[in-house]
Structure formats: C-alpha cells, structure tokens
Design an enzyme around this catalytic site. Structure first.
Site, PDB file in Angstrom:
ATOM      1  N   ASP A  47       7.463  -4.066   8.985  1.00 33.90           N
ATOM      2  CA  ASP A  47       6.171  -4.689   8.690  1.00 33.90           C
ATOM      3  C   ASP A  47       6.149  -6.077   9.321  1.00 33.90           C
ATOM      4  O   ASP A  47       7.167  -6.532   9.857  1.00 33.90           O
ATOM      5  CB  ASP A  47       5.924  -4.785   7.180  1.00 33.90           C
ATOM      6  CG  ASP A  47       4.458  -4.562   6.824  1.00 33.90           C
ATOM      7  OD1 ASP A  47       3.592  -5.232   7.434  1.00 33.90           O
ATOM      8  OD2 ASP A  47       4.169  -3.720   5.954  1.00 33.90           O
TER       9      ASP A  47
ATOM     10  N   SER B 282      -6.241   9.985   8.967  1.00 29.86           N
ATOM     11  CA  SER B 282      -7.323   9.585   8.070  1.00 29.86           C
ATOM     12  C   SER B 282      -8.386  10.666   8.060  1.00 29.86           C
ATOM     13  O   SER B 282      -8.595  11.357   9.062  1.00 29.86           O
ATOM     14  CB  SER B 282      -7.948   8.268   8.534  1.00 29.86           C
ATOM     15  OG  SER B 282      -9.141   7.978   7.816  1.00 29.86           O
TER      16      SER B 282
ATOM     17  N   ASP C  73       5.545  -7.160  14.917  1.00 28.55           N
ATOM     18  CA  ASP C  73       4.108  -7.011  15.084  1.00 28.55           C
ATOM     19  C   ASP C  73       3.856  -5.797  15.978  1.00 28.55           C
ATOM     20  O   ASP C  73       4.062  -5.856  17.191  1.00 28.55           O
ATOM     21  CB  ASP C  73       3.525  -8.275  15.717  1.00 28.55           C
ATOM     22  CG  ASP C  73       2.020  -8.215  15.868  1.00 28.55           C
ATOM     23  OD1 ASP C  73       1.422  -7.174  15.526  1.00 28.55           O
ATOM     24  OD2 ASP C  73       1.423  -9.212  16.330  1.00 28.55           O
ATOM     25  N   LEU C  74       3.406  -4.708  15.391  1.00 29.33           N
ATOM     26  CA  LEU C  74       3.216  -3.478  16.140  1.00 29.33           C
ATOM     27  C   LEU C  74       1.965  -3.492  17.015  1.00 29.33           C
ATOM     28  O   LEU C  74       1.709  -2.527  17.737  1.00 29.33           O
ATOM     29  CB  LEU C  74       3.157  -2.282  15.187  1.00 29.33           C
ATOM     30  CG  LEU C  74       4.411  -2.036  14.345  1.00 29.33           C
ATOM     31  CD1 LEU C  74       4.234  -0.788  13.481  1.00 29.33           C
ATOM     32  CD2 LEU C  74       5.651  -1.890  15.224  1.00 29.33           C
TER      33      LEU C  74
ATOM     34  N   GLY D  18       0.787  -1.219   0.000  1.00 23.09           N
ATOM     35  CA  GLY D  18       0.000   0.000   0.000  1.00 23.09           C
ATOM     36  C   GLY D  18       0.822   1.274   0.000  1.00 23.09           C
ATOM     37  O   GLY D  18       1.861   1.394  -0.659  1.00 23.09           O
TER      38      GLY D  18
ATOM     39  N   TYR E 276     -11.574   2.556  14.614  1.00 27.21           N
ATOM     40  CA  TYR E 276     -10.641   3.099  13.627  1.00 27.21           C
ATOM     41  C   TYR E 276     -10.596   4.620  13.710  1.00 27.21           C
ATOM     42  O   TYR E 276      -9.512   5.228  13.800  1.00 27.21           O
ATOM     43  CB  TYR E 276     -11.064   2.658  12.227  1.00 27.21           C
ATOM     44  CG  TYR E 276     -10.184   3.203  11.128  1.00 27.21           C
ATOM     45  CD1 TYR E 276      -8.904   2.709  10.932  1.00 27.21           C
ATOM     46  CD2 TYR E 276     -10.626   4.221  10.287  1.00 27.21           C
ATOM     47  CE1 TYR E 276      -8.077   3.202   9.928  1.00 27.21           C
ATOM     48  CE2 TYR E 276      -9.820   4.727   9.287  1.00 27.21           C
ATOM     49  CZ  TYR E 276      -8.546   4.211   9.104  1.00 27.21           C
ATOM     50  OH  TYR E 276      -7.743   4.718   8.121  1.00 27.21           O
TER      51      TYR E 276
ATOM     52  N   LYS F 140      -7.481   7.173  15.020  1.00 25.55           N
ATOM     53  CA  LYS F 140      -6.898   8.200  14.151  1.00 25.55           C
ATOM     54  C   LYS F 140      -7.084   9.604  14.727  1.00 25.55           C
ATOM     55  O   LYS F 140      -6.206  10.469  14.571  1.00 25.55           O
ATOM     56  CB  LYS F 140      -7.519   8.108  12.750  1.00 25.55           C
ATOM     57  CG  LYS F 140      -7.159   6.835  11.988  1.00 25.55           C
ATOM     58  CD  LYS F 140      -5.664   6.727  11.732  1.00 25.55           C
ATOM     59  CE  LYS F 140      -5.327   5.547  10.839  1.00 25.55           C
ATOM     60  NZ  LYS F 140      -3.873   5.451  10.553  1.00 25.55           N
TER      61      LYS F 140
ATOM     62  N   GLY G 106      -1.100   0.548   9.634  1.00 24.23           N
ATOM     63  CA  GLY G 106      -2.390   0.778  10.272  1.00 24.23           C
ATOM     64  C   GLY G 106      -3.378  -0.310   9.914  1.00 24.23           C
ATOM     65  O   GLY G 106      -3.224  -1.003   8.912  1.00 24.23           O
TER      66      GLY G 106
END
Length: 287
Positions: free
Chosen positions: A32, A114, A41-42, A12, A156, A160, A71
């Site tokens: 990633d 976002s 792994d965040l 992306g 979500y 953000k 995200g």
C-alpha cells in the site's frame, strides 16, 4: 501455510483479506502507499517496480497466491491515475510475479474487478482496447473526451473492464493455467469501505444512494474477504478465468436476460468445433 501478496492491504477490502489470511496462519506481504509491509505507489512505473522487487525479496521467489485489492474509484481529473492503478497495478505485477506463482503448486490469484463493468453506460470501447494494448496515454485521452461529469466513472469502469478481460484471456493461457496458476476475478457492488463512505458524505451522495441494490443493503469488507478466502482455497482448484459477482443483485437486475447466452457459432474456436462435430459411423460422439 503459504505466502500471499495483498495490494491495498492498509484499508477496506484489502485490509479485511490480509487479516483473514493472517488469522488462517498464512504470511502476508501487504502492499500500500503507507502502513504496509511494502510501501509503494502503484500509479507509477517506478512504484510498481519497487513493489515487485520487494515482493520477490520477501517471498524468496515463491508465492502461494496474490490478491489485487488496490484500486481507485471514479474521480474527476484523475483518469490517468485511475487506469494506472486499476490496470497496470495488476497486470505489471502479475507478469513480473508469474515465475514466483508458478513455483508454488496450484497458486491462486484473485483480482478485484467491479460490477461497474456491466452497470456503467457510455464506456468507450476504444479506451478499453487501448488499455489492453498497454496504451494508457491513448486510453486517457479518449476517456477525457467524455467530459468532466462522465470521464471519472468511465475511466473507472473502463479500467475494470480491461483488467477483467486481461485476466480471462491471459488466465486461461498455457503460461498461466498451464503452469498451475488460477486467476479469477471478484466483482463487488457497493461495499462499505472508506471510499464508499466518502461518496455517501460527499456532493454525489444522492446519486450513490439511488444506485439500485435489490437486497437494499451494502456489502461489508468481511463478507468480500470470506469470498476471497474461498477463491484462494482448494475449493477453487477447478476455477479459472471466472468472474464472481457479489453485488446484492444489481448485475442481475440490470442484465437478467443478457447472461447466460449461447456462444455465437462464428466465434467458436476450431478445436472446440471439432470436439462437438457429428461422429462418423462406428465412432462415439465426443462431449
């Protein structure tokens, strides 16, 4: 040429940014879950700590900038993971990497927010406040009360909103802006990434397609990458705490009369009020 961290570098918009930086001759430390310079792994504290340690080792303690593109989108029953990645995956890493960013002259940080921050209704303010306090367990509990249909989008948007506010408040503080670190936020609308493609092919496709985009087309990762490159360049030396919305006009359509708005008098900091006070006789007004 400098060293840059890019989270979400495997696909992306993160992949497009990483490619643009490498093409420009910079060194990229991609983060990633797989297919990256650093796999981590965040969504877990251990994963974030592993990412931080690897970044500091690979960077030699100095970073020219960082781009936080990793995200998770809205998904049912994943509220806790969403807020962990979208909030802690930015703030935990930024706080740990601050000395490395300060070691570079005029470091730039771009955080992916976002346009959902201003386009999503029913987002509980209490959840946002809990996230800003670092209480992600409490925030998750509040978000789940929205029910199975609304909790994912609310989580979500709340994540953000919280991360954008964190960037604006902390980014203008002496330990960030005062140390030469510019933190800014880019707020995309619908961009044709694997996430959007899966939504367009899934059961919610009708709702996704009905989302208002005045220009009547979706953005592309390359378009957003060009904006990020500008925000990492010297052209952004005078940008700090700014939110750049790139969404095909949705935010303006929904909130055309909400911004800009004069700051309420009761919220004006004392130092700013003194700057604009009426001058005494023989003085020149300060503007």
């Amino acid at each position: 040429m400098g060293r840059y961290v890019v989270t979400g570098s495997a696909s992306g918009m993160g992949a497009a940014v990483a490619e643009a930086l490498r093409t420009a001759g910079h060194t990229v430390i991609g983060i990633d879950r797989d297919t990256a310079d650093v796999t981590a792994d965040l969504s877990t504290e251990e994963g974030r700590r592993a990412a931080i340690d690897a970044i500091l080792e690979k960077s030699g303690g100095e970073l020219a900038g960082a781009v936080f593109a990793a995200g998770l989108g809205p998904a049912r029953d994943r509220e806790r993971v969403i807020v962990e990645v979208n909030m802690a995956g930015v703030t935990d890493l930024l706080e740990a990497l601050r000395p490395a960013l300060a070691a570079s002259e005029k470091a730039k940080v771009v955080v992916f927010g976002s346009n959902s921050t201003t386009a999503t209704p029913f987002v509980p303010a209490r959840a946002v406040r809990a996230l800003l306090r670092g209480d992600r367990e409490r925030a998750t509990a509040i978000l789940r009360r929205r029910g199975p249909m609304l909790s994912g989008p609310a989580a979500y948007a709340a994540s953000k909103i919280a991360v954008t506010r964190w960037c604006r408040v902390h980014g203008t503080a002496p330990e960030w802006a005062g140390e030469g670190i510019r933190i800014n936020v880019i707020a995309p609308g619908p961009v044709m990434t694997p996430l959007l493609k899966s939504q367009l092919d899934g059961p919610s496709a009708k709702n996704v397609r009905s989302f208002p985009v005045p220009v009547r087309e979706y953005g592309t990762p390359d378009q957003l990458a060009q904006w990020v490159m500008l925000m990492l360049s010297p052209a952004a030396d005078f940008m700090c705490g700014t939110v750049v919305t790139v969404d095909g006009g949705t935010e303006a359509l929904l909130r055309g009369r909400d911004w800009p708005r004069a700051v309420p008098l009761h919220t004006v900091p004392r130092v700013l009020w003194q700057m604009y006070r009426a001058p005494k006789k023989g003085q020149v007004a300060q503007y």
